[in-house]
Scaffold this active site. Structure first.
Site, PDB file in Angstrom:
ATOM      1  N   SER A  66      21.465  20.747  56.189  1.00 29.45           N
ATOM      2  CA  SER A  66      21.199  20.429  57.480  1.00 29.45           C
ATOM      3  C   SER A  66      22.305  20.180  58.578  1.00 29.45           C
ATOM      4  CB  SER A  66      19.893  19.776  57.839  1.00 29.45           C
ATOM      5  OG  SER A  66      18.971  20.334  57.274  1.00 29.45           O
ATOM      6  N   MET A  79      22.721  14.155  57.873  1.00 31.27           N
ATOM      7  CA  MET A  79      22.621  15.580  57.309  1.00 31.27           C
ATOM      8  C   MET A  79      21.621  15.408  56.319  1.00 31.27           C
ATOM      9  SD  MET A  79      25.902  17.532  56.016  1.00 31.27           S
ATOM     10  CE  MET A  79      26.748  17.385  57.303  1.00 31.27           C
ATOM     11  N   CYS A  80      21.062  16.364  55.831  1.00 34.05           N
ATOM     12  CA  CYS A  80      20.172  16.439  54.524  1.00 34.05           C
ATOM     13  C   CYS A  80      20.494  17.948  53.947  1.00 34.05           C
ATOM     14  CB  CYS A  80      18.796  16.230  54.612  1.00 34.05           C
ATOM     15  SG  CYS A  80      18.005  17.594  55.439  1.00 34.05           S
ATOM     16  N   THR A  81      20.106  17.709  52.471  1.00 33.39           N
ATOM     17  CA  THR A  81      20.375  19.040  51.708  1.00 33.39           C
ATOM     18  C   THR A  81      18.755  19.725  51.684  1.00 33.39           C
ATOM     19  OG1 THR A  81      21.771  17.904  50.429  1.00 33.39           O
ATOM     20  CG2 THR A  81      20.832  19.732  49.455  1.00 33.39           C
TER      21      THR A  81
END
Length: 185
Positions: A40, A59-61
């Site tokens: 993201s 930020m994420c996965t």
């Protein structure tokens, strides 16, 4: 004259209603190519939770996988403090390829999710209209296969978010874990 004015107002109202539903979906959407790992990169929203949590977001996965019945299992891993939190969502396919629905078991909100643009190998732009008893909100997500995206893709995300009625304060390029946040605009 009066009838003409009414018909113009009627067309304007119809246009406004269509514009709300006029969020495009990727032409020739290929669901199997959307599966896999994404990051993201950008998030834009006019929801209250976003305004409250924006300064904490990173930020994420996200891993997208297809279910046996053709829906999408979406698993996002978010940094939360010094731990990671996982969230699973089941996006149910609709009659329109690239468009999905999701109902949050936690909040009861209904999500109309559309894959607006993607080249499957680099980025995906996703728009969501969220409806709940307290009102509705808009969310735009920018996914990337890597932790970096070109300035052109970031600008496209910002431009599309603005087209959805979001302000620069509601648009965020997510920092990587351990980095400070960068706003847009």
């Amino acid at each position: 004259m009066h009838a003409t004015l009414l018909s113009i107002l009627g067309l304007a109202l119809l246009g406004a209603l269509r514009a709300q539903d006029g969020v495009p979906v990727q032409t020739d959407f290929q669901q199997d190519k959307l599966t896999g790992r994404w990051y993201s990169i950008g998030l834009a929203s006019n929801s209250n939770w976003f305004k409250e949590k924006k300064h904490l977001m990173k930020m994420c996965t996200t891993v997208i996988s297809a279910t046996a019945d053709g829906n999408l299992e979406v698993t996002s891993t978010y940094p939360k403090g010094d731990q990671c939190e996982k969230r699973n969502s089941l996006y149910t396919k609709t009659e329109e390829p690239g468009r999905f629905s999701y109902t949050s078991p936690r909040w009861g909100s209904k999500h109309d999710i559309r894959v607006v643009e993607t080249n499957y190998e680099e980025y995906a732009l996703v728009a969501t209209q969220i409806s709940k008893s307290t009102g509705s909100s808009t969310m735009v997500l920018l996914y990337s296969r890597t932790k970096e995206l070109s300035p052109e893709r970031l600008e496209r995300f910002t431009q599309f978010s603005r087209e959805q009625g979001l302000t620069d304060e509601e648009i965020l390029i997510l920092p990587r874990t351990g980095e400070r946040r960068r706003g847009r605009g």
